[in-house]
Design a protein around this motif. Sequence first.
Motif, short mmCIF file in Angstrom:
data_model
loop_
_atom_site.label_atom_id
_atom_site.label_comp_id
_atom_site.label_asym_id
_atom_site.label_seq_id
_atom_site.Cartn_x
_atom_site.Cartn_y
_atom_site.Cartn_z
N LEU A 89 -8.01 -0.33 -9.99
CA LEU A 89 -9.24 -0.65 -9.41
C LEU A 89 -8.77 -1.90 -8.41
O LEU A 89 -9.52 -1.88 -7.46
CB LEU A 89 -10.12 -1.09 -10.30
CG LEU A 89 -11.67 -1.68 -9.92
CD1 LEU A 89 -12.08 -0.53 -9.08
CD2 LEU A 89 -12.32 -2.19 -11.28
N ALA A 90 -7.99 -2.80 -8.95
CA ALA A 90 -7.65 -3.99 -8.01
C ALA A 90 -6.99 -3.42 -6.67
O ALA A 90 -7.33 -3.87 -5.64
CB ALA A 90 -6.69 -4.92 -8.61
N LYS A 91 -6.11 -2.43 -6.72
CA LYS A 91 -5.53 -2.18 -5.44
C LYS A 91 -6.61 -1.09 -4.70
O LYS A 91 -6.51 -1.36 -3.38
CB LYS A 91 -4.42 -0.93 -5.96
CG LYS A 91 -3.33 -1.59 -6.46
CD LYS A 91 -1.95 -0.45 -6.82
CE LYS A 91 -0.84 -1.32 -7.36
NZ LYS A 91 0.32 -0.26 -7.50
N ARG A 92 -7.45 -0.55 -5.47
CA ARG A 92 -8.50 0.29 -4.50
C ARG A 92 -9.37 -0.58 -3.69
O ARG A 92 -9.77 -0.42 -2.58
CB ARG A 92 -9.20 1.16 -5.48
CG ARG A 92 -10.24 2.06 -4.78
CD ARG A 92 -11.12 2.74 -5.99
NE ARG A 92 -12.16 2.33 -6.08
CZ ARG A 92 -13.50 2.98 -6.92
NH1 ARG A 92 -12.97 3.87 -7.44
NH2 ARG A 92 -14.39 2.28 -6.86
N ARG A 93 -9.66 -1.87 -4.48
CA ARG A 93 -10.96 -2.80 -3.92
C ARG A 93 -9.93 -3.39 -2.84
O ARG A 93 -10.56 -3.74 -1.89
CB ARG A 93 -11.06 -3.71 -5.21
CG ARG A 93 -12.16 -3.03 -6.08
CD ARG A 93 -13.56 -2.94 -5.46
NE ARG A 93 -14.29 -2.19 -6.29
CZ ARG A 93 -15.02 -2.45 -7.35
NH1 ARG A 93 -14.80 -3.40 -7.86
NH2 ARG A 93 -15.84 -1.69 -8.11
N ALA A 94 -8.69 -3.68 -3.06
CA ALA A 94 -8.05 -4.45 -2.03
C ALA A 94 -7.90 -3.51 -0.66
O ALA A 94 -8.36 -4.26 0.54
CB ALA A 94 -6.47 -4.73 -2.23
N ILE A 95 -7.57 -2.42 -0.85
CA ILE A 95 -7.75 -1.40 0.66
C ILE A 95 -9.00 -1.57 1.21
O ILE A 95 -9.16 -1.36 2.50
CB ILE A 95 -6.84 -0.14 0.25
CG1 ILE A 95 -6.86 0.66 1.73
CG2 ILE A 95 -7.67 0.70 -0.67
CD1 ILE A 95 -5.77 0.04 2.59
N ASN A 96 -9.92 -1.23 0.42
CA ASN A 96 -11.32 -1.01 0.76
C ASN A 96 -11.97 -2.31 1.58
O ASN A 96 -12.65 -2.05 2.44
CB ASN A 96 -12.17 -0.36 -0.18
CG ASN A 96 -11.70 0.89 -0.62
OD1 ASN A 96 -11.30 1.77 0.41
ND2 ASN A 96 -12.16 1.44 -1.84
N VAL A 97 -11.71 -3.36 1.07
CA VAL A 97 -11.97 -4.59 1.64
C VAL A 97 -11.63 -4.84 2.85
O VAL A 97 -11.85 -5.32 3.89
CB VAL A 97 -11.95 -5.92 0.70
CG1 VAL A 97 -12.01 -7.19 1.49
CG2 VAL A 97 -12.76 -5.75 -0.65
N LEU A 98 -9.94 -4.45 3.11
CA LEU A 98 -9.37 -4.62 4.32
C LEU A 98 -9.97 -3.72 5.43
O LEU A 98 -10.41 -4.26 6.40
CB LEU A 98 -7.80 -4.31 4.13
CG LEU A 98 -6.87 -4.47 5.22
CD1 LEU A 98 -6.99 -6.00 5.71
CD2 LEU A 98 -5.56 -4.14 4.99
N ALA A 99 -10.47 -2.37 4.97
CA ALA A 99 -10.98 -1.41 6.03
C ALA A 99 -12.52 -1.94 6.26
O ALA A 99 -12.68 -2.16 7.53
CB ALA A 99 -11.09 -0.26 5.32
N PHE A 100 -12.80 -2.66 5.41
CA PHE A 100 -14.41 -3.27 5.71
C PHE A 100 -14.09 -4.20 6.59
O PHE A 100 -15.12 -4.39 7.61
CB PHE A 100 -15.02 -3.61 4.44
CG PHE A 100 -16.37 -4.37 4.55
CD1 PHE A 100 -17.63 -3.50 4.48
CD2 PHE A 100 -16.43 -5.50 4.91
CE1 PHE A 100 -18.81 -4.11 4.80
CE2 PHE A 100 -17.75 -6.16 4.82
CZ PHE A 100 -18.92 -5.32 4.88
N GLY A 101 -13.33 -5.17 6.39
CA GLY A 101 -13.01 -6.27 6.94
C GLY A 101 -12.63 -6.00 8.75
O GLY A 101 -13.22 -6.59 9.63
N VAL A 102 -11.77 -4.97 8.87
CA VAL A 102 -11.28 -4.74 10.23
C VAL A 102 -12.58 -4.01 11.03
O VAL A 102 -12.79 -4.46 11.95
CB VAL A 102 -10.19 -3.65 10.00
CG1 VAL A 102 -10.02 -3.05 11.57
CG2 VAL A 102 -9.12 -4.56 9.56
N LEU A 103 -13.16 -3.19 10.32
CA LEU A 103 -14.53 -2.62 11.13
C LEU A 103 -15.60 -3.71 11.60
O LEU A 103 -16.20 -3.66 12.62
CB LEU A 103 -15.08 -1.55 10.30
CG LEU A 103 -14.06 -0.17 9.95
CD1 LEU A 103 -14.90 0.65 8.92
CD2 LEU A 103 -14.15 0.60 11.27
N PHE A 104 -15.94 -4.56 10.57
CA PHE A 104 -16.75 -5.49 10.59
C PHE A 104 -16.69 -6.56 11.81
O PHE A 104 -17.22 -6.86 12.53
CB PHE A 104 -17.00 -6.14 9.16
CG PHE A 104 -18.10 -7.25 9.55
CD1 PHE A 104 -19.44 -7.09 9.49
CD2 PHE A 104 -17.70 -8.53 9.46
CE1 PHE A 104 -20.23 -7.91 9.55
CE2 PHE A 104 -18.63 -9.69 9.65
CZ PHE A 104 -20.03 -9.27 9.77
#
Length: 459
Positions: A89-104
């Motif tokens: 779950l930690a790895k999944r959250r890490a990649i998804n926060v990164l994707a969110f940050g780039v888009l935002f």
Amino acid sequence: MPHQAKLTQGSTLKHVVTMSFTSALGLMCMFLVDLVDMLFLSMLGEKEAVAAVGFAGTVMFFTISLSIAVSVAATALVAKAIGEGNVALAKRRAINVLAFGVLFSTAIVLILWPHIDELLSFIGATGRSLELASGYLRILILGMPAVMIGMIGSGIMRALGDARRAMYATLVGGIVNAILDPIFIFAFGMGVQGAALASLIARLSMVVVSYYGVVHIHKMLGKFVFFDFIKDIKPICKIALPAMLTSLSSPLANAIMMSHTATFGDDAVAAVAIIGRIIPVVFGGLFALSGAVGPILGQNYGARRFDRMHGAIYSAVIYAFVYCLILCFALYLMQDWLVCVFNATPRAADLIRFFATYVSFSFFFQSLLFIAIAVFNNLGKPFNSTLLNFGRATLGTWPLIFIFGFFMGAEGVLFGQAVGSVIFGCLGFYLARHYIADLEAKDAKSFSSDQSLGYEEIL
């Protein structure tokens, strides 16, 4: 590399000092980028150039604050998952926060770009200062996605307890900027635009370093799955959006302060701009508290170690007091040197000396607010952080700087903001301490109920 919840063991004071010190070095190097810009530009002997960096820095502080807010979500989500022992779950959250940050961050750049002149005019930039600030900001704002990636990467590594590598991204960025600044400003004769270009390259270097730490050292980025990303948007936004509002309150307070300071002339603006660059470098160890205490709280909350959570916030208070005592005394002794280094005018020099003598210790009380923000952001009540920080930025800033500014002039602007920090720092810490106590009581009640149910099932 094994992903152990190492912040659930050992001395909380040691963890606070280690996490704060390393995070502070990283933050100070990031803000040192702006200080170095201002230092070299002050050598040009054009006060409008120094004021321009001050105006542009107010807007850039806004974008950096957004990046820090998203990194808060990364730290909180990853740290809690690690504390629970759920590495997948930690790895999944890490990649998804990164994707969110780039888009935002890309969207923010696209929104701000057409309105740069209007933003700078709104906070008081005019004439030559407006022209220079606009050119500086149009270059530097392109690096916002890079800052976002670097900050999220550092947040992920802090969540794992790897404070040393977390600071490398911003540390390298500061070093790169310090090397390139004199080359672009003086050797190439580019002035303010040269300072912006050097800073942009420095921010891009952060991406390389953070990517190496997260991906190659910790192997913490999971595979990007679009449907998982959609699922994680809600928990990310639940933390990131209130944290953004919380972070936006600081640049809002600075914008209010800069706008009011502009009524006292360019000398006062230049002085506040210099002070604004000195503060993050000198007090970076306090600004780092929120990001440093957060992972400790997150891991121990996941492990249900409330005793260590109480210990962490009191350890943070001890650290902040000792840090402030030492650094404020050093700043008092260095005030004449700072006036000389920045070629401050007599009026600007008066304001710098006033800050170093009478205002600087208010940052201890501001550190209490940072601790409270860490508590609420990482323990499920990020909106409380928003209310506290916006309260400080509005009720704790505008009325006070107006009142004290009326009686004391430009010095009153600095003093009024300090009084607001004292009030809201004490209030925030009081509320945070009681919130942890409430969580502990609820957890004990839940555990007692579970035990009773288990006993009934046995019977």
